[in-house]
Write an enzyme that holds these catalytic residues in place. Sequence first.
Site, PDB file in Angstrom:
ATOM      1  N   THR A 136       0.822  -1.210   0.000  1.00 17.90           N
ATOM      2  CA  THR A 136       0.000   0.000   0.000  1.00 17.90           C
ATOM      3  C   THR A 136       0.860   1.265   0.000  1.00 17.90           C
ATOM      4  OG1 THR A 136      -1.454   1.281   1.463  1.00 17.90           O
ATOM      5  CG2 THR A 136      -0.091  -0.341   2.523  1.00 17.90           C
ATOM      6  N   ASP A 137       0.284   2.370  -0.450  1.00 14.89           N
ATOM      7  CA  ASP A 137       1.004   3.653  -0.385  1.00 14.89           C
ATOM      8  C   ASP A 137       1.097   4.172   1.049  1.00 14.89           C
ATOM      9  OD1 ASP A 137      -1.675   4.350  -0.020  1.00 14.89           O
ATOM     10  OD2 ASP A 137      -1.698   5.933  -1.529  1.00 14.89           O
ATOM     11  N   GLU A 138       0.322   3.564   1.964  1.00 12.16           N
ATOM     12  CA  GLU A 138       0.296   4.079   3.343  1.00 12.16           C
ATOM     13  C   GLU A 138       1.638   3.886   4.051  1.00 12.16           C
ATOM     14  OE1 GLU A 138      -3.384   3.379   5.449  1.00 12.16           O
ATOM     15  OE2 GLU A 138      -4.465   3.106   3.577  1.00 12.16           O
ATOM     16  N   TYR A 184      -1.550  -0.555  11.028  1.00 10.07           N
ATOM     17  CA  TYR A 184      -1.715  -1.214   9.715  1.00 10.07           C
ATOM     18  C   TYR A 184      -0.534  -0.919   8.813  1.00 10.07           C
ATOM     19  CZ  TYR A 184      -3.208  -1.630   4.820  1.00 10.07           C
ATOM     20  OH  TYR A 184      -3.252  -1.905   3.472  1.00 10.07           O
ATOM     21  N   LYS A 188       2.439  -3.396   7.274  1.00  6.22           N
ATOM     22  CA  LYS A 188       2.674  -3.576   5.833  1.00  6.22           C
ATOM     23  C   LYS A 188       4.112  -3.178   5.482  1.00  6.22           C
ATOM     24  CE  LYS A 188       0.213  -4.645   2.928  1.00  6.22           C
ATOM     25  NZ  LYS A 188      -0.176  -5.970   2.365  1.00  6.22           N
TER      26      LYS A 188
END
Length: 377
Positions: A136-138, A184, A188
């Site tokens: 993810t970009d997060e 989260y 990741k």
Amino acid sequence: MAGRNILITGGAGFIGSHVVRLFVNKYPDYKIICLDKLTYAGNLANLKDLEGRENYKFVKMDICDFEGVYQLMQDERIDGIIHLAAESHVDRSIKDPFTFARTNVMGTLSLLQAAKLYWESLPEGYEGKRFYHISTDEVYGALKMNHPEGIEPPFKTVASSEGHKAYGDDFFYETTKYNPHSPYSASKASSDHFVRAYHDTYGMPTIVTNCSNNYGPYQFPEKLIPLFINNIRHRKPLPVYGKGENVRDWLYVEDHARAIDLIFHEGKIAETYNIGGFNEWKNIDLIKVMIKTVDRILGNPEGHSLDLITYVTDRLGHDARYAIDSTKLQKELGWEPSLQFEEGIEKTVRWYLENQEWMDNVTSGDYLKYYDEMYNL
Ligand code: NAD
Ligand code: TYD
């Protein structure tokens, strides 16, 4: 690449089900093994249309079950892995970070180690193998909102026929330093590091991609778009965190699945690719588009559901802005998003309104019983 045996983890979830469907339909000579633990987020109804297909098999398994995964890899002679299984909701990670560390970090490690042992035991070793990790970009953290009114984006955008805005002059690039904020995104980020470490240490052929927020059919209605479409339909409050000014960069899920297909087959080993459509929206603006679209389709007068907007306490550590630069993927592999945002949101709203039975099963928890009936689990 005829006759491949591909393991897709998390295939009963939102994005995974679109990837499984694309591969089963597009590659009849591949065998697609869909592995999923069927947590609350996994739903076999998302894959119902594939039941009975010759090149498709579902296996209920936890990625943390190292022995099970290792055995499955040998039994099915797996030569490619597309890894999507994860705990994926930021709000849940704030309440229960351990589950996120277990699945996202230890689960990914278990999968990597099973692949390593199996592939290294073969005469050809890692040749022709691929471990593709979906992230993810997060992991990059949050970008500044230094243009709150928006500026002309420097990139070609898929946003809308009316043109579109960027809310800052910085973007997430493949080279952006990791700086995750939520449990989260921290889990990741950690899994991404393990994947790259398996390449750098053991020579495993890995690829990592980092994608922006996805939307489309089959998304669990804890996430903004399906939750709000369903609430508008049932005239329930729409809980907007903070002032609704946080910015997310939205991509239609089938465009992500097409990117995954392309990168799995043509991406360069050990590379990272960012995936996104240059499609930034302030939450409140997006919510107004959803309200307008649902009201129009249901035949309500314009503005009918605006009164449902309810500002609530902000999410802890709420990231201000995400915005992906996917130029590398566009230039090197020729990928482009296919849908303008207006088309994507229209399709999505219509899908949720037309599939009320799917939504009712999920919101009532009945989909969990479906497994028992269908698979004697
Ligand atoms: P999802 O929550 O809808 O689906 C996750 C799936 O993984 C579910 O089917 C669940 O049953 C399965 N799963 C969870 N724990 C498992 C375990 N221990 N063993 C086996 N299966 C397990 O998630 P999603 O939105 O489809 O996201 C899929 C992947 O894409 C995730 O890795 C996520 O980080 C990444 N991603 C998501 C987005 C997004 O906007 N949704 C954006 C970028 C990247
Ligand atoms: P979400 O769909 O949870 O994705 P992510 O947190 O991974 O970006 O949320 C998208 C945005 O919408 C995010 O800024 C949080 C906000 N949001 C709300 O304002 N209300 C809600 O009820 C939800 C679920 C999200």
